[in-house]
Motif scaffolding. Structure first.
Motif, PDB file in Angstrom:
ATOM      1  N   ALA A   1      16.271  -1.055   1.199  1.00  0.00           N
ATOM      2  CA  ALA A   1      17.103  -2.065   1.858  1.00  0.00           C
ATOM      3  C   ALA A   1      18.088  -2.708   0.881  1.00  0.00           C
ATOM      4  N   PHE A   2      18.003  -4.037   0.696  1.00  0.00           N
ATOM      5  CA  PHE A   2      18.967  -4.769  -0.126  1.00  0.00           C
ATOM      6  C   PHE A   2      18.893  -4.383  -1.603  1.00  0.00           C
ATOM      7  N   LEU A   3      17.870  -3.627  -1.991  1.00  0.00           N
ATOM      8  CA  LEU A   3      17.727  -3.198  -3.385  1.00  0.00           C
ATOM      9  C   LEU A   3      18.448  -1.875  -3.655  1.00  0.00           C
ATOM     10  N   ARG A   4      19.105  -1.326  -2.646  1.00  0.00           N
ATOM     11  CA  ARG A   4      19.911  -0.128  -2.836  1.00  0.00           C
ATOM     12  C   ARG A   4      21.352  -0.538  -3.146  1.00  0.00           C
ATOM     13  N   PRO A   5      22.174   0.367  -3.674  1.00  0.00           N
ATOM     14  CA  PRO A   5      23.589   0.033  -3.946  1.00  0.00           C
ATOM     15  C   PRO A   5      24.283  -0.494  -2.693  1.00  0.00           C
ATOM     16  N   ASN A   6      25.172  -1.457  -2.898  1.00  0.00           N
ATOM     17  CA  ASN A   6      25.811  -2.175  -1.798  1.00  0.00           C
ATOM     18  C   ASN A   6      26.737  -1.296  -0.958  1.00  0.00           C
TER      19      ASN A   6
ATOM     20  N   SER B   1       0.867  -1.168   0.000  1.00  0.00           N
ATOM     21  CA  SER B   1       0.000   0.000   0.000  1.00  0.00           C
ATOM     22  C   SER B   1       0.910   1.226   0.000  1.00  0.00           C
ATOM     23  N   THR B   2       0.344   2.409  -0.205  1.00  0.00           N
ATOM     24  CA  THR B   2       1.157   3.628  -0.252  1.00  0.00           C
ATOM     25  C   THR B   2       0.714   4.625   0.816  1.00  0.00           C
ATOM     26  N   ILE B   3       1.607   5.555   1.103  1.00  0.00           N
ATOM     27  CA  ILE B   3       1.279   6.645   2.021  1.00  0.00           C
ATOM     28  C   ILE B   3       0.030   7.376   1.540  1.00  0.00           C
ATOM     29  N   ARG B   4      -0.010   7.659   0.259  1.00  0.00           N
ATOM     30  CA  ARG B   4      -1.159   8.399  -0.282  1.00  0.00           C
ATOM     31  C   ARG B   4      -2.461   7.654  -0.024  1.00  0.00           C
ATOM     32  N   HIS B   5      -2.458   6.353  -0.270  1.00  0.00           N
ATOM     33  CA  HIS B   5      -3.674   5.565  -0.085  1.00  0.00           C
ATOM     34  C   HIS B   5      -4.110   5.572   1.377  1.00  0.00           C
ATOM     35  N   GLU B   6      -3.170   5.371   2.281  1.00  0.00           N
ATOM     36  CA  GLU B   6      -3.506   5.294   3.700  1.00  0.00           C
ATOM     37  C   GLU B   6      -3.965   6.629   4.258  1.00  0.00           C
ATOM     38  N   VAL B   7      -3.323   7.709   3.835  1.00  0.00           N
ATOM     39  CA  VAL B   7      -3.697   9.033   4.332  1.00  0.00           C
ATOM     40  C   VAL B   7      -5.112   9.396   3.891  1.00  0.00           C
ATOM     41  N   ARG B   8      -5.446   9.057   2.649  1.00  0.00           N
ATOM     42  CA  ARG B   8      -6.707   9.525   2.068  1.00  0.00           C
ATOM     43  C   ARG B   8      -7.901   8.610   2.350  1.00  0.00           C
ATOM     44  N   LYS B   9      -7.670   7.509   3.056  1.00  0.00           N
ATOM     45  CA  LYS B   9      -8.782   6.607   3.358  1.00  0.00           C
ATOM     46  C   LYS B   9      -9.829   7.272   4.243  1.00  0.00           C
ATOM     47  N   LYS B  10      -9.366   8.057   5.208  1.00  0.00           N
ATOM     48  CA  LYS B  10     -10.296   8.625   6.191  1.00  0.00           C
ATOM     49  C   LYS B  10     -10.297  10.151   6.209  1.00  0.00           C
ATOM     50  N   ILE B  11      -9.171  10.771   5.895  1.00  0.00           N
ATOM     51  CA  ILE B  11      -9.069  12.236   5.920  1.00  0.00           C
ATOM     52  C   ILE B  11      -9.517  12.791   4.576  1.00  0.00           C
ATOM     53  N   LYS B  12     -10.398  13.788   4.599  1.00  0.00           N
ATOM     54  CA  LYS B  12     -10.938  14.345   3.351  1.00  0.00           C
ATOM     55  C   LYS B  12     -10.417  15.743   3.041  1.00  0.00           C
TER      56      LYS B  12
ATOM     57  N   ILE C   1      11.733   4.320  -2.570  1.00  0.00           N
ATOM     58  CA  ILE C   1      10.546   3.635  -3.067  1.00  0.00           C
ATOM     59  C   ILE C   1      10.761   2.136  -2.871  1.00  0.00           C
ATOM     60  N   LEU C   2       9.709   1.340  -3.060  1.00  0.00           N
ATOM     61  CA  LEU C   2       9.781  -0.080  -2.737  1.00  0.00           C
ATOM     62  C   LEU C   2      10.921  -0.780  -3.462  1.00  0.00           C
ATOM     63  N   THR C   3      11.138  -0.444  -4.736  1.00  0.00           N
ATOM     64  CA  THR C   3      12.175  -1.117  -5.526  1.00  0.00           C
ATOM     65  C   THR C   3      13.574  -0.583  -5.252  1.00  0.00           C
ATOM     66  N   GLN C   4      13.683   0.369  -4.315  1.00  0.00           N
ATOM     67  CA  GLN C   4      14.984   0.918  -3.931  1.00  0.00           C
ATOM     68  C   GLN C   4      15.116   0.951  -2.414  1.00  0.00           C
TER      69      GLN C   4
ATOM     70  N   PRO D   1       4.337  10.654  -2.459  1.00  0.00           N
ATOM     71  CA  PRO D   1       3.507   9.847  -1.554  1.00  0.00           C
ATOM     72  C   PRO D   1       2.840   8.674  -2.263  1.00  0.00           C
ATOM     73  N   SER D   2       2.565   8.836  -3.557  1.00  0.00           N
ATOM     74  CA  SER D   2       1.905   7.771  -4.319  1.00  0.00           C
ATOM     75  C   SER D   2       2.849   6.609  -4.623  1.00  0.00           C
ATOM     76  N   ASN D   3       4.170   6.815  -4.444  1.00  0.00           N
ATOM     77  CA  ASN D   3       5.155   5.759  -4.696  1.00  0.00           C
ATOM     78  C   ASN D   3       5.848   5.273  -3.428  1.00  0.00           C
ATOM     79  N   THR D   4       5.476   5.841  -2.285  1.00  0.00           N
ATOM     80  CA  THR D   4       6.157   5.519  -1.034  1.00  0.00           C
ATOM     81  C   THR D   4       5.346   4.505  -0.238  1.00  0.00           C
ATOM     82  N   PRO D   5       5.946   3.368   0.133  1.00  0.00           N
ATOM     83  CA  PRO D   5       5.208   2.359   0.905  1.00  0.00           C
ATOM     84  C   PRO D   5       4.603   2.936   2.179  1.00  0.00           C
ATOM     85  N   ALA D   6       3.410   2.437   2.535  1.00  0.00           N
ATOM     86  CA  ALA D   6       2.700   2.927   3.712  1.00  0.00           C
ATOM     87  C   ALA D   6       3.515   2.739   4.985  1.00  0.00           C
ATOM     88  N   PHE D   7       4.429   1.770   4.968  1.00  0.00           N
ATOM     89  CA  PHE D   7       5.276   1.528   6.140  1.00  0.00           C
ATOM     90  C   PHE D   7       6.030   2.790   6.554  1.00  0.00           C
ATOM     91  N   TYR D   8       6.324   3.633   5.574  1.00  0.00           N
ATOM     92  CA  TYR D   8       7.092   4.844   5.866  1.00  0.00           C
ATOM     93  C   TYR D   8       6.256   5.929   6.529  1.00  0.00           C
TER      94      TYR D   8
END
Length: 493
Positions: free
Chosen positions: A442-447, A165-176, A437-440, A195-202
């Motif tokens: 932890a281990f998906l970032r440069p070593n 899920s994304t930050i954008r999705h989670e923020v906009r579920k309840k706040i208008k 973003i999700l594809t970048q 926000p549309s590309n950032t995982p909700a975990f953040y």
């Protein structure tokens, strides 16, 4: 015998790593290409005014506390912190702004006043954000990014949806309210992504914002650089400025054995680079670089910035220490950064007026200001464009705050894409590194550890855990821990 380490660059991650390695008994030398220590967090002094050239926000104070505690110290041993109240102000139109107070209870009141029932949703959202913060700061962000299994824990498995899920999705579920939505989405900009590309975990960044508060080190962020430099120096770290590293020397066994600095060959056992990752690899022969030009070109980079450092001959009104100007469409601006790199027609911008809080930043009766416009890295940068955009934001500032500003400018200095390249060897002039973003992640970032050159390591915003000052401190610890683990069976006095 002592193991000798050369660290390239003197930003937050390099300084942190230098402290940990020196504590472990390594002989550490920090090499800085510029005339002063601090990397992107340098300081500008002019006509009695003081400016932090780079970071101006002090968030996540617990990370700084953990760092100093590792050496039996406290931040208060080196600098004084003030919790800002108000934390910041956000403008949405002429004389239309929301001030974020310094306490959580007051923030709930602000939300409720703007949208009835929103404080209930905010409490639920921040409960999740605090949980994610605790998980992240106490565990995940200190992983070295060497294996996907680092992310596989009972906690992450139980919250797997938050990575998809994304930050954008989670923020906009309840706040208008669009204003409250923008306030909740803004902290992830520190991660360098939409926000549309950032995982909700953040959403833990929202807890960092509202829960932990916004702070100011008296004298500015450069006081933190000075503190870390003193700590390192007291442990024996040697600093060399005006020391431009021209080559990383590699022997026939594929081992980094030193660096060439200003034409001089300097031997070491380990090389750690806190400089731009892409640039660092250009100091190696092509066959020893881990990542191709195509690799870097395809990566999603956090923005660059157009910055102005301005001295005013009067105190400004209707602004806070940190002030955000969101009176134009964020999504339209974001497209010019991430989708179709270009100069935004109606830019959002941020302004810092530290002299409101800290009188050391400007002479009496005057104001110091830093303005920042996020931009796509790699775009055209000319004096004419800088001047054009300075006029745009100053006119907007006057209109939104209903005051005369432009005629009170004593001086201004600018910093943009070309300067990031020249001063920091920054890839395409980016300001913050790789977007989180999700594809970048932890281990998906440069070593952190080179897979092609032994004894060569990396730290900073292009590797784990990512952009920002607290993550840079953590990156320095991660890199030093990996170095110490690599050579744990070798004698170090």
């Amino acid at each position: 015998m002592e193991k000798k380490v050369y660290i390239i660059g003197s930003g937050f991650s390099s300084l942190a790593a230098s402290c940990y390695l020196a504590k472990a008994g390594y002989e550490v030398t920090v090499l800085e290409k510029n005339a002063t220590i601090g990397g992107r967090a340098r300081q500008l002094l002019r006509d009695g005014f003081t400016f932090d050239i780079g970071p101006t926000w002090y968030w996540m104070p617990d990370v700084f506390e953990k760092f100093f505690a590792d050496f039996g110290e406290k931040p208060s041993d080196y600098y004084e912190l003030d919790r800002l109240d108000p934390a910041y102000e956000v403008y949405f139109g002429e004389q239309d702004s929301i001030v974020i107070p310094g306490t959580l209870d007051e923030i709930y009141e602000v939300f409720e006043k703007e949208e009835k029932g929103s404080s209930k949703h905010l409490k639920s959202f921040l409960k999740s954000a605090k949980y994610n913060y605790d998980v992240s700061i106490n565990d995940l962000v200190y992983k070295p990014g060497v294996s996907p299994l680092e992310l596989v824990t009972p906690v992450t498995i139980g919250n797997i949806f938050q990575f998809f899920s994304t930050i954008r999705h989670e923020v906009r579920k309840k706040i208008k309210s669009n204003k409250l939505i923008q306030i909740l989405e803004f902290p992830v900009l520190f991660l360098g992504a939409k926000p549309s590309n950032t995982p909700a975990f953040y959403n833990f960044m929202n807890y960092a914002d509202f829960g932990l508060g916004t702070w100011h080190p008296k004298g500015g962020m450069y006081k933190v650089i000075e503190a870390m430099t003193k700590l390192a120096s007291d442990m024996g770290v040697v600093f060399q400025t005006n020391a431009s590293v021209e080559e990383i020397t590699v022997n026939d066994k594929g081992e980094a054995v030193g660096v060439v600095v200003n034409g001089k060959v300097m031997q070491s056992d380990v090389v750690l680079s806190g400089a731009d990752y892409h640039h660092t690899e250009t100091l190696l022969p092509k066959n020893l670089r881990q990542y191709s030009e195509g690799y870097w070109d395809k990566k999603v980079f956090a923005p660059s910035s157009l910055l102005f450092y301005v001295g005013f001959d009067k105190k400004l009104e209707k602004v806070c220490h940190h002030t955000l100007f969101f009176d134009t469409d964020f999504d339209v601006h974001a497209k010019t950064i991430y989708d179709a790199p270009s100069w935004p027609k109606e830019p959002l911008f941020y302004a810092s007026f530290p002299s409101i809080t800290d009188h050391s930043f400007a002479p009496k009766g005057k104001e110091a200001a830093t303005f920042l416009i996020p931009l796509a890295p790699g775009i055209e940068d000319t004096p004419e464009l800088r001047e054009q955009y300075f006029n745009i934001i100053i006119e907007r500032l006057e209109k939104l705050t209903q005051q005369s500003v432009k005629k009170h400018v004593l001086f201004k200095e600018s910093f943009c894409v070309n300067d990031f390249i020249q001063e920091y060897n920054s890839y395409k002039g980016n300001a913050y590194g790789l977007a989180n973003i999700l594809t970048q992640t932890a281990f998906l970032r440069p070593n952190i550890k080179s897979k092609k050159v032994k004894n060569l390591f990396f730290t900073g915003q292009l590797t784990v855990p990512g952009p920002g000052v607290p993550p840079s401190l953590i990156s320095g610890k991660i890199a030093s821990d990996l170095i110490l683990k690599t050579y744990k069976n070798e004698t170090v006095i």
